[in-house]
Design an enzyme around this catalytic site. Sequence first.
Site, PDB file in Angstrom:
ATOM      1  N   HIS A  60       4.354 -34.017 -38.833  1.00  0.00           N
ATOM      2  CA  HIS A  60       4.712 -34.390 -39.981  1.00  0.00           C
ATOM      3  C   HIS A  60       3.916 -33.763 -41.103  1.00  0.00           C
ATOM      4  O   HIS A  60       2.616 -33.852 -41.373  1.00  0.00           O
ATOM      5  CB  HIS A  60       4.301 -35.755 -40.144  1.00  0.00           C
ATOM      6  CG  HIS A  60       4.859 -36.375 -41.286  1.00  0.00           C
ATOM      7  ND1 HIS A  60       6.272 -36.543 -41.873  1.00  0.00           N
ATOM      8  CD2 HIS A  60       4.205 -37.181 -42.443  1.00  0.00           C
ATOM      9  CE1 HIS A  60       6.224 -37.071 -43.177  1.00  0.00           C
ATOM     10  NE2 HIS A  60       4.798 -37.439 -43.497  1.00  0.00           N
ATOM     11  N   GLY A  73      -1.183 -34.409 -44.567  1.00  0.00           N
ATOM     12  CA  GLY A  73      -1.512 -35.535 -45.309  1.00  0.00           C
ATOM     13  C   GLY A  73      -0.883 -36.698 -45.278  1.00  0.00           C
ATOM     14  O   GLY A  73       0.511 -36.645 -44.877  1.00  0.00           O
ATOM     15  N   LYS A  74      -0.925 -37.886 -45.454  1.00  0.00           N
ATOM     16  CA  LYS A  74      -0.569 -39.011 -45.267  1.00  0.00           C
ATOM     17  C   LYS A  74       0.708 -39.327 -46.261  1.00  0.00           C
ATOM     18  O   LYS A  74       0.799 -38.572 -47.095  1.00  0.00           O
ATOM     19  CB  LYS A  74      -1.471 -40.458 -45.603  1.00  0.00           C
ATOM     20  CG  LYS A  74      -1.678 -40.692 -47.263  1.00  0.00           C
ATOM     21  CD  LYS A  74      -2.696 -41.779 -47.333  1.00  0.00           C
ATOM     22  CE  LYS A  74      -2.807 -41.972 -48.901  1.00  0.00           C
ATOM     23  NZ  LYS A  74      -3.414 -43.333 -49.065  1.00  0.00           N
ATOM     24  N   SER A  75       1.698 -40.057 -45.850  1.00  0.00           N
ATOM     25  CA  SER A  75       2.804 -39.954 -46.388  1.00  0.00           C
ATOM     26  C   SER A  75       2.751 -40.434 -47.981  1.00  0.00           C
ATOM     27  O   SER A  75       1.929 -41.580 -48.262  1.00  0.00           O
ATOM     28  CB  SER A  75       3.737 -41.307 -45.889  1.00  0.00           C
ATOM     29  OG  SER A  75       5.174 -41.284 -46.407  1.00  0.00           O
ATOM     30  N   ILE A 126       1.403 -38.896 -50.526  1.00  0.00           N
ATOM     31  CA  ILE A 126       0.267 -38.156 -51.012  1.00  0.00           C
ATOM     32  C   ILE A 126       0.805 -36.885 -52.023  1.00  0.00           C
ATOM     33  O   ILE A 126      -0.192 -36.643 -52.885  1.00  0.00           O
ATOM     34  CB  ILE A 126      -0.821 -37.740 -50.024  1.00  0.00           C
ATOM     35  CG1 ILE A 126      -2.365 -37.637 -50.688  1.00  0.00           C
ATOM     36  CG2 ILE A 126      -0.578 -36.495 -49.307  1.00  0.00           C
ATOM     37  CD1 ILE A 126      -3.324 -37.508 -49.894  1.00  0.00           C
ATOM     38  N   LYS A 128       3.001 -33.988 -50.473  1.00  0.00           N
ATOM     39  CA  LYS A 128       2.835 -32.614 -49.821  1.00  0.00           C
ATOM     40  C   LYS A 128       4.293 -32.013 -50.365  1.00  0.00           C
ATOM     41  O   LYS A 128       4.166 -31.008 -50.748  1.00  0.00           O
ATOM     42  CB  LYS A 128       3.016 -32.985 -48.294  1.00  0.00           C
ATOM     43  CG  LYS A 128       1.880 -33.600 -47.933  1.00  0.00           C
ATOM     44  CD  LYS A 128       1.812 -33.962 -46.521  1.00  0.00           C
ATOM     45  CE  LYS A 128       3.152 -34.778 -46.009  1.00  0.00           C
ATOM     46  NZ  LYS A 128       2.668 -36.135 -46.347  1.00  0.00           N
ATOM     47  N   SER A 129       5.440 -32.806 -50.407  1.00  0.00           N
ATOM     48  CA  SER A 129       6.482 -32.313 -51.048  1.00  0.00           C
ATOM     49  C   SER A 129       6.390 -31.904 -52.228  1.00  0.00           C
ATOM     50  O   SER A 129       7.140 -30.550 -52.711  1.00  0.00           O
ATOM     51  CB  SER A 129       7.650 -33.024 -50.527  1.00  0.00           C
ATOM     52  OG  SER A 129       8.140 -33.628 -49.196  1.00  0.00           O
ATOM     53  N   ASP A 181       8.770 -32.288 -44.330  1.00  0.00           N
ATOM     54  CA  ASP A 181       8.955 -33.485 -43.429  1.00  0.00           C
ATOM     55  C   ASP A 181       8.590 -33.205 -42.101  1.00  0.00           C
ATOM     56  O   ASP A 181       7.396 -33.765 -41.725  1.00  0.00           O
ATOM     57  CB  ASP A 181      10.279 -34.147 -43.589  1.00  0.00           C
ATOM     58  CG  ASP A 181      10.140 -35.662 -43.391  1.00  0.00           C
ATOM     59  OD1 ASP A 181       9.316 -36.223 -43.542  1.00  0.00           O
ATOM     60  OD2 ASP A 181      10.984 -36.318 -42.763  1.00  0.00           O
ATOM     61  N   ARG A 214     -18.818 -28.059 -51.376  1.00  0.00           N
ATOM     62  CA  ARG A 214     -18.659 -27.491 -52.683  1.00  0.00           C
ATOM     63  C   ARG A 214     -18.825 -25.797 -52.694  1.00  0.00           C
ATOM     64  O   ARG A 214     -18.653 -25.155 -53.424  1.00  0.00           O
ATOM     65  CB  ARG A 214     -19.628 -27.876 -53.594  1.00  0.00           C
ATOM     66  CG  ARG A 214     -19.444 -29.581 -53.732  1.00  0.00           C
ATOM     67  CD  ARG A 214     -20.292 -30.227 -54.643  1.00  0.00           C
ATOM     68  NE  ARG A 214     -19.985 -29.525 -55.975  1.00  0.00           N
ATOM     69  CZ  ARG A 214     -20.825 -30.090 -57.110  1.00  0.00           C
ATOM     70  NH1 ARG A 214     -21.576 -30.886 -57.059  1.00  0.00           N
ATOM     71  NH2 ARG A 214     -20.610 -29.561 -58.247  1.00  0.00           N
TER      72      ARG A 214
END
Length: 319
Positions: free
Chosen positions: A144, A159-161, A163, A165-166, A183, A249
């Site tokens: 995913h 990354g989580k749904s 967040i 990404k798309s 997706d 950093r």
Amino acid sequence: MNSISLAIQDLLDDTEYGLELVLLAGGAGVGHRIHSSRIQKPGLALTGYTEHLHPDRVQVLGNTEISYLQQISEQQALIHIQKLCSYPISCFIVTKGLDPPGFLKAEAERAGIPLLVTPHQSSTFISLITKFLEERLLPTTHIHGVLVDVLGVGVLILGKSGIGKSECALDLVIRGHRLVADDVVYVKKKMPAALVGQAAEAIQHHMEIRGLGVINIKNLFGVSSIREKKIIDMVIELVDWDPVQEYDRLGLDDEVYAILDVELPHIKIPVRPGRNLTSIIEVAARNHLLKGMGYHSAREFHEKLLARMEVRPLGNEVE
């Protein structure tokens, strides 16, 4: 042994790779499984020496093998063929459209070993079937995430749904980069250690943007905005900003992310309002290219800093 396998029937059903196989005998064995993409020409096994026979591989009989069987006595040839067929051979394939001896057909039928024929020359056919088997037997998985070609670097964004990404991928496409998959990313492991990602056929070239819906990237931005598949070079993971979390950093610690036992460079990018994630991903791709050329910005900065600390004046010290 690869847990992925193909049936002999899959070879007969091929229309994409041009194998052009026809079943001559041994139809009871078309359910035999092939686990290896490697091919074998039996050679010495036809003389009775089966020490290095690999029965799990496709056995290819070319002009040399068929001529040999036709030149020795039928009784001697039958003894060798019977010994060969006592092994769990996946299948025999005769090339160049040659007509195999009747005793080979009869023994293959008796043993339930598929005997196939192709019109191709041995060298051509081996190339075709090797490509066919390598593609079909590759280890695969699905992830995913979003896969984008950024400056020639295959960047897998995780990354989580929800967040973003798309949205990041859309911004990258607007900047001239190319979408591979949104997706769901289907990943194949190509030997020795390359991962190739592509989209599911049903959602290829499409992207889902919350509040906007599903959009067709190819139609909106043209064919130059998409790619069918891409080698995955690095993984960028978008994570929620945590004020108490210590983030890298300097970039001295190179993390890795494993997919199908292949380790890829892994960067975590904290997400919070005001951060331009698209620019950060672009710079990460450029930095990856530099590292591939042997230049590591963070390490060079660290070495320069250490060198300056070693030579700095001591100041007015009291003896």
